[in-house]
Design a protein around this motif. Structure first.
Motif, PDB file in Angstrom:
ATOM      1  N   ARG A 182     -18.941 -68.954-128.413  1.00 24.15           N
ATOM      2  CA  ARG A 182     -19.056 -68.073-127.239  1.00 24.15           C
ATOM      3  C   ARG A 182     -20.486 -68.031-126.684  1.00 24.15           C
ATOM      4  N   CYS A 183     -21.462 -68.497-127.444  1.00 28.47           N
ATOM      5  CA  CYS A 183     -22.869 -68.425-127.032  1.00 28.47           C
ATOM      6  C   CYS A 183     -23.345 -69.659-126.282  1.00 28.47           C
ATOM      7  N   VAL A 184     -22.534 -70.714-126.221  1.00 29.19           N
ATOM      8  CA  VAL A 184     -22.875 -71.911-125.450  1.00 29.19           C
ATOM      9  C   VAL A 184     -21.679 -72.317-124.614  1.00 29.19           C
ATOM     10  N   LYS A 185     -21.950 -72.888-123.457  1.00 27.70           N
ATOM     11  CA  LYS A 185     -20.892 -73.370-122.572  1.00 27.70           C
ATOM     12  C   LYS A 185     -20.435 -74.748-123.028  1.00 27.70           C
ATOM     13  N   ALA A 186     -19.311 -75.179-122.528  1.00 29.51           N
ATOM     14  CA  ALA A 186     -18.758 -76.483-122.905  1.00 29.51           C
ATOM     15  C   ALA A 186     -19.678 -77.629-122.502  1.00 29.51           C
ATOM     16  N   ASP A 187     -20.501 -77.456-121.462  1.00 33.23           N
ATOM     17  CA  ASP A 187     -21.405 -78.522-121.038  1.00 33.23           C
ATOM     18  C   ASP A 187     -22.693 -78.564-121.851  1.00 33.23           C
ATOM     19  N   GLY A 188     -22.838 -77.642-122.809  1.00 33.67           N
ATOM     20  CA  GLY A 188     -24.003 -77.664-123.697  1.00 33.67           C
ATOM     21  C   GLY A 188     -25.075 -76.653-123.360  1.00 33.67           C
ATOM     22  N   MET A 248     -26.693 -62.989-134.447  1.00 32.11           N
ATOM     23  CA  MET A 248     -25.593 -62.452-135.252  1.00 32.11           C
ATOM     24  C   MET A 248     -25.139 -63.528-136.245  1.00 32.11           C
ATOM     25  N   PRO A 249     -24.633 -63.106-137.419  1.00 27.15           N
ATOM     26  CA  PRO A 249     -24.156 -64.089-138.393  1.00 27.15           C
ATOM     27  C   PRO A 249     -22.894 -64.793-137.908  1.00 27.15           C
ATOM     28  N   ILE A 250     -22.746 -66.026-138.329  1.00 26.63           N
ATOM     29  CA  ILE A 250     -21.536 -66.803-138.047  1.00 26.63           C
ATOM     30  C   ILE A 250     -20.709 -66.787-139.326  1.00 26.63           C
ATOM     31  N   PRO A 251     -19.465 -66.279-139.270  1.00 28.26           N
ATOM     32  CA  PRO A 251     -18.635 -66.220-140.475  1.00 28.26           C
ATOM     33  C   PRO A 251     -18.410 -67.610-141.085  1.00 28.26           C
ATOM     34  N   LEU A 252     -18.268 -67.640-142.391  1.00 30.30           N
ATOM     35  CA  LEU A 252     -17.990 -68.904-143.086  1.00 30.30           C
ATOM     36  C   LEU A 252     -16.708 -69.529-142.582  1.00 30.30           C
ATOM     37  N   HIS A 253     -16.691 -70.836-142.499  1.00 26.75           N
ATOM     38  CA  HIS A 253     -15.525 -71.641-142.127  1.00 26.75           C
ATOM     39  C   HIS A 253     -15.029 -71.355-140.715  1.00 26.75           C
ATOM     40  N   GLN A 254     -15.905 -70.864-139.842  1.00 27.16           N
ATOM     41  CA  GLN A 254     -15.560 -70.654-138.443  1.00 27.16           C
ATOM     42  C   GLN A 254     -16.120 -71.814-137.630  1.00 27.16           C
ATOM     43  N   VAL A 255     -15.421 -72.184-136.560  1.00 28.59           N
ATOM     44  CA  VAL A 255     -15.918 -73.254-135.701  1.00 28.59           C
ATOM     45  C   VAL A 255     -17.211 -72.794-135.040  1.00 28.59           C
ATOM     46  N   ALA A 256     -18.216 -73.645-135.086  1.00 28.81           N
ATOM     47  CA  ALA A 256     -19.522 -73.365-134.479  1.00 28.81           C
ATOM     48  C   ALA A 256     -20.046 -74.636-133.849  1.00 28.81           C
ATOM     49  N   ARG A 257     -21.006 -74.489-132.955  1.00 29.67           N
ATOM     50  CA  ARG A 257     -21.666 -75.634-132.335  1.00 29.67           C
ATOM     51  C   ARG A 257     -22.915 -75.967-133.131  1.00 29.67           C
ATOM     52  N   ARG A 258     -23.062 -77.227-133.523  1.00 28.28           N
ATOM     53  CA  ARG A 258     -24.216 -77.661-134.311  1.00 28.28           C
ATOM     54  C   ARG A 258     -25.198 -78.356-133.397  1.00 28.28           C
TER      55      ARG A 258
END
Length: 66
Positions: free
Chosen positions: A57-63, A29-39
């Motif tokens: 939402r697609c990755v847990k805090a532990d990676g 799914m697309p990630i909206p512009l200027h939204q927090v994401a995991r790189r």
């Protein structure tokens, strides 16, 4: 240390804001512009690793991926 993905690599490096249109490799799914994401990095098929961005939402805090 962050968790590992299926290939033993880290799923993501850090959280950041997207400046370009990106697609999450986990949910496609697309990630909206200027939204927090995991790189993070994905292994390239016939070349160097590629930068990728995941929804938080697609990755847990532990990676690890959900």
């Amino acid at each position: 240390m962050a968790g590992t993905g299926q290939t033993g690599e880290r799923a993501w490096e850090y959280a950041t804001y997207t400046r370009n249109r990106e697609t999450c490799p986990s949910c496609s799914m697309p990630i909206p512009l200027h939204q927090v994401a995991r790189r993070g990095m994905l292994a390239g098929k016939n070349g160097p690793p590629q930068v990728a961005y995941w929804h938080t939402r697609c990755v847990k805090a532990d990676g690890s991926r959900r």
